[in-house]
Design an enzyme around this catalytic site. Structure first.
Site: not given
Length: 845
Positions: A624, A704
């Site tokens: 995360e 990402k």
């Protein structure tokens, strides 16, 4: 004040030198009782006076005159130095005259031994007991000297216990105290001293009814204290030593061992039997008979309350399995025998013959277990007796062995017994489950099991080499929080790493109290160095810890401690080499929290290996923090998928450096080189030059988005992304980039970047994942001029993410956060990592 005596016994370390004796004097001076009996051992230290005295006898037998004289001189010097510092000269000279007289007498005895070339046990007993006489004489005068200086009337009377403590020698049980005779002698002695209320008594030594001087053998001084406690009908007995009480396990083997505030007599006896350095069971017997509580306290930490040993506590209906166990102990260097065969079933006298055979060779049996089928008996004995025991058993069962009714007599050595001790264990569900479950989770193979009907002992036999890990594992299961996590931090000295450590340290106590969550930072690494801690760092110990050369295997082994329920590694590094270790970390049952964006650029094969290991080991790889938004992106996506929604497209704007650069150019109209220099120095000075290049070219955004794509099950790599940035990916160079090189490189694309400054609104770099079909990723800089677009109001380094789903159509689910890349948000980045750690912790226990 109390009208009953209180007994305080001080061991060898407590009277081992001047500082220790001063500590004893202070302790006694602070006692509030009006009747005090002090029992002392011989002076300890290295070497102990008693050991020196015992060695003299054997040296005399072998006529080693010079060695004898050297030891006698050292004994005299040890006592003379203490006397000179503690007492006035006149008093000290009198004591030293007595000590020198005793030493001369001993030398005459030793001379006789050297002529005879032999001695008996009585001689050893006589010689070995002199240390207590000398230390008690010194301590008596030290206490009296302080009383005199304090203006008090009381004085301590010296009691030579050889004149009052009377025993009878039993060949099997050693000295047996004759209490009535002892009490009468002590009463007469005290009456002769005008009913003295302050006594200083020699420990260890005594006499037989015939007047022969002897000793109370092992732990004799403690035994003396208990005996005099019973004779004096004392209100309490305090054993002062160099530890602060009874530990829940041997602290040398279990760093997390705790001082037990209280245990029962029976628990103390069980722990002592199984090797705990508590107090010998025989020592407690007189106190138990009179229900006198025993306190174990530390001479050198007198403020610590220590451990209270007293009568059995009534079981509480609220006690659970964790609360019922008082401690653990071990017996090492044993041999586990197994006698097995069909000829044993239903045959009378097998056990009798077996243990009679062992009795004939004087072998002590430590543990016994028998199968209910009667087909086998296993037992443990000291390993040193194993060969003799095997021969004795084979001789006793020669006929059965010859006819195959009993299999061969086998044993395994060395083995150890791990014992869990606690009153009322059999009445508390879950104790065995927790005990044996802890051994199973630690990978410890159990060779034998025994539980006494006394309800307060469960024992497991394990291999000797496993005993340390087994002891730590069972101790942790009962004395650590179920949610205890051993944490290792990689790149701990980065700004984010330091912020994370500080947040954990600040919250640790509150988390433990509020949620019973015990987070322990036990290993930190930065570059070529690392620091390790056995129980867990705090700020002070982290600063003082020894720096070691980084070794990945040692680091992993330390984090993944078998005795701590869970292990977790936080990877704050930003290099691909660390990601290569993820499969082995996961295979070692370590959870991983990562902000290392290179995890996105791993090939699909390596990622599949990570996912497989995580699934098989039931651990988690949490990435995360790699997204750098401070909001739960991945868990939000998983919630959408698990509730049956379908994600069609994801848009993001998280190129913080590029978006800040575009805003700077829009506002200042300065050159691209000047703008990037200002943006880096004012907002992103903590970012490495390589990270800045990845952001400006769109590579970081692509990485990402690959993480999100793989979360959706799409088989995309970073190389699949279509990058349309005004600053292209530079050629690979062998050396790391510098800031000056970054500024120069960006300046080369002045016209391409400056072309975006003519828009009425700041331009933004956005990344789009088309989640339909096989999926695709595209990155571009464009103008956000639609007021309804979710990124319309984003400014500079702000991040945004829009998730388009079937259920949320026509408007996307929008998440916005502050970029972790800027200098001012390192604490936020650490908080995101900390949140991931806590999210994992919530799933445990």
């Amino acid at each position: 004040m109390s009208s009953s005596f209180v007994v305080h016994k001080f061991g060898g370390t407590s009277v081992g030198n001047v500082a220790a004796m001063n500590a004893v004097q202070t302790i006694v001076a602070n006692l509030t009782s009006d009747k005090i009996a002090v029992v002392v051992s011989a002076m300890g230290g290295k070497p102990k006076v008693t050991d020196l005295l015992i060695s003299l006898v054997e040296l005399a037998k072998t006529k080693q005159t010079q060695e004898i004289q050297s030891i006698i001189d050292s004994i005299e010097k040890k006592h003379a130095e203490a006397v000179a510092e503690l007492l006035p000269k006149a008093v000290g000279d009198e004591i030293m005259a007595q000590i020198r007289h005793d030493l001369n007498t001993l030398q005459e005895l030793l001379h006789a031994i050297s002529i005879m070339r032999s001695y008996n046990e009585n001689v050893t007993e006589l010689v070995s007991g002199h240390g207590e006489l000398w230390s008690a004489r010194i301590m008596t005068q030290v206490l009296n000297h302080h009383l005199q200086l304090s203006g008090k009337k009381e004085r301590f009377a010296f009691i030579d216990s050889r004149e009052v403590l009377t025993v009878e020698i039993d060949p099997n049980h050693g000295p047996v105290v004759l209490y009535e005779i002892t009490a009468a002698k002590l009463r007469a002695r005290m009456e002769a001293m005008k009913n003295a209320t302050h006594l200083c008594i020699t420990g260890f030594i005594c006499s037989t009814n015939e007047g022969v001087v002897t000793t109370l053998k092992r732990d004799g001084s403690d035994f003396s204290a208990s005996i005099f406690g019973r004779v004096l009908k004392a209100a309490s007995i305090t054993i002062w030593t160099d530890v602060s009480g009874v530990y829940s396990a041997d602290p040398r083997r279990v760093p997390e061992a705790k001082i037990l505030p209280q245990i029962s007599y029976q628990e103390a006896m069980e722990l002592a039997y199984f090797g705990a350095k508590v107090i010998h069971p025989k020592t407690m017997a007189p106190a138990v008979l009179e229900s006198i509580p025993i306190f174990i306290r530390n001479t050198f930490d007198p403020e610590h309350p220590g451990t209270r040993i007293y009568h059995r506590r009534p079981p509480s209906p609220t006690n659970n399995a964790k609360q019922i166990v008082s401690g653990f102990s071990t017996i090492d260097d044993l041999a586990l025998f197994n006698l097995e065969g069909t000829g044993m079933v239903g045959v009378h006298g097998v056990a009798s013959r077996l243990f009679n055979a062992l009795d004939r060779i004087k072998v002590n049996v430590v543990l016994i277990a028998q199968a209910s089928s009667e087909r086998s008996i296993c037992f443990a004995i000291p390993a040193k007796n194993a060969l003799d025991a095997k021969e004795a058993i084979e001789a006793a069962f020669f006929k059965e062995l010859h006819h195959g009714l009993i299999d061969t007599v086998t044993y395994e050595a060395p083995v150890s017994i791990i014992a869990a001790v606690g009153d009322n264990m059999s009445q508390t569900p879950g104790v065995c489950s927790r005990f044996f479950g802890a051994l199973g989770r630690a990978g410890i193979n159990i060779l034998g099991i025994s539980q006494g009907s006394s309800e307060r002992n469960i024992s497991a036999v394990v291999r000797f080499e496993d005993s340390g890990a087994a002891l730590r594992a069972v101790h942790s299961s009962f004395f650590l929080a179920d949610q205890t996590i051993s944490i290792g931090i990689v790149d701990s000295r980065s700004k984010v790493g330091e912020a994370l450590q500080n947040q954990i340290f600040q919250q640790a106590q509150w988390l433990a109290k509020k949620y019973k969550l015990d987070l322990r930072v036990r290993a930190v690494a930065h570059g070529p160095n690392m620091k390790l801690h056995s129980t867990g760092f705090d700020p002070a110990s982290l600063a003082e810890a020894k720096v070691q050369k980084f070794d990945m295997d040692q680091f992993l082994d330390h984090v993944h401690a078998g005795h701590i329920p869970y292990a977790l590694i936080v990877d704050l590094s930003n290099g691909p080499e660390m990601v290569e270790h993820y499969p082995s970390w996961l295979a070692s049952n370590c959870f991983i929290v990562s902000s290392n964006l290179h995890v996105a650029s791993t090939n699909l094969s390596l990622r599949k290996t990570m996912d497989r290991e995580a699934k098989e080991r039931e651990v988690v790889l949490d990435t995360e923090a790699c997204l750098g938004m401070g909001v739960p992106v991945l868990s939000t996506i998983q919630n959408l998928l698990q509730t049956g929604d379908s994600i069609t497209r994801i848009e993001t704007s998280w190129s913080s450096v590029m978006n800040s650069l575009l805003l700077e150019i829009q506002n200042t109209k300065s050159s691209v080189a000047t703008a990037i220099q200002r943006v880096i120095s004012t907002q992103f000075s903590a970012l490495s030059p390589n990270d800045i290049i990845d952001d400006l070219t769109g590579v970081a955004s692509a990485k990402k988005m690959v993480l999100l794509a793989r979360e959706l099950g799409l088989k995309l790599n970073v190389t699949d992304a279509k990058l349309d940035s005004p600053i292209p990916i530079p050629p690979t160079q062998s050396e790391p980039w510098t800031i000056a090189q970054v500024v120069s490189y960006v300046g080369e694309y002045e016209s391409a970047v400056a072309s975006y400054s003519h828009s009425s609104r700041p331009m933004r770099m956005t990344t789009t994942l088309n989640a339909t079909g096989q999926g695709s990723i595209s990155i571009q800089v464009h103008n956000i001029d639609d007021p309804m677009h979710p990124f319309y109001n984003l400014i500079g380094a702000q991040c945004g993410l829009a998730v388009h789903t079937d259920r949320h159509a026509p408007y996307p689910l929008f998440l916005s956060g502050t970029s972790f890349a800027s200098d001012t948000t390192k604490g936020l980045a650490a908080s995101s990592l900390f949140s991931s750690v806590l999210n994992i912790a919530r799933t445990l226990g």
